[in-house]
Design an enzyme around this catalytic site. Structure first.
Site, PDB file in Angstrom:
ATOM      1  N   GLY A 184      45.429 -30.937  -1.796  1.00 54.62           N
ATOM      2  CA  GLY A 184      46.692 -31.657  -1.695  1.00 54.62           C
ATOM      3  C   GLY A 184      46.823 -32.621  -2.855  1.00 54.62           C
ATOM      4  O   GLY A 184      45.810 -33.070  -3.413  1.00 54.62           O
TER       5      GLY A 184
ATOM      6  N   HIS B 157      46.324 -37.892   4.590  1.00 54.95           N
ATOM      7  CA  HIS B 157      45.881 -38.438   3.295  1.00 54.95           C
ATOM      8  C   HIS B 157      47.037 -38.468   2.290  1.00 54.95           C
ATOM      9  O   HIS B 157      47.255 -39.465   1.596  1.00 54.95           O
ATOM     10  CB  HIS B 157      44.725 -37.567   2.787  1.00 54.95           C
TER      11      HIS B 157
HETATM   12 ZN    ZN Z   1      44.126 -38.645  -2.628  1.00 58.99          ZN
END
Ligand code: ZN
Length: 201
Positions: free
Chosen positions: A69, A162
């Protein structure tokens, strides 16, 4: 988000809101400590070719860094958007782009914490446990401005939390105890030679 484990290649890719944009350029990854990493990002209001080009650069950068990500602030852009390509608990791979993400997390008896290791491409070479709910849903908008929703468990739950944190100016180090943060810093310092300033470009 970075993952310490190397996942086996997955055949099934779930892309319910379309594939990730391609053809972007790899950019250097912005590190913790730069102001853009520690302030809430500007909401996306214009869904144009420039936004798509930024998302494509983010995808290229995430892939080059072997991440699961990446948020726009991690390529230095003050834009509330992230991209991900991440397996869930069952090993099923999910991909997507989310602008203006809003998280929904389990509460009460449904809330269970997963304290498995977490790492960040903006603080490379370091992994420590970070307790977060083991399931997450994120609502937002896609590159076309239409609503998107992703839910998941396992690493995907961690990743959605996150990356949404990044759009709010929070890094996972902010969620750690002083002791865990110290351990993370030590690992990062030991790996510094592997990650020059322009990594992974
Ligand atoms: Zn990060």
């Amino acid at each position: 988000m970075a993952t310490g484990s190397s996942e086996p290649a997955q055949e099934t890719v779930h892309a319910p809101f379309g594939p990730l944009p391609s053809g972007g350029s790899v950019r250097p990854i912005t590190r913790w400590g730069m102001p853009v990493m520690h302030t809430a990002q500007q909401k996306v209001t214009v869904f144009d070719d420039a936004l798509r080009a930024l998302a494509a650069d983010m995808v290229a950068t995430m892939e080059a860094a072997d991440g699961v990500g990446l948020a726009a602030c991690q390529v230095g852009e003050d834009v509330a958007m992230f991209v991900f390509d991440c397996p869930d608990e069952a090993g099923e791979r999910w991909v997507g782009v989310v602008c203006n993400p809003v998280l929904t997390l389990p509460e009460g008896k449904d809330r269970r914490l997963d304290d498995s290791d977490e790492g960040c491409l903006s603080f490379p070479g370091a992994f420590v446990g970070c307790a977060r709910p083991d399931y997450a849903t994120v609502d937002g908008l896609g590159l076309d401005g239409e609503p998107v929703r992703f839910s998941g468990d396992g690493l995907l739950a961690k990743c959605l939390q996150h990356e949404t944190d990044h759009t709010n100016g929070t890094v996972f180090g902010d969620r750690l105890s002083a002791r865990a943060r110290k351990k993370l810093q030590k690992q990062h310092d030991a790996a510094v030679d592997e990650f020059p300033a322009d990594w992974p470009a």
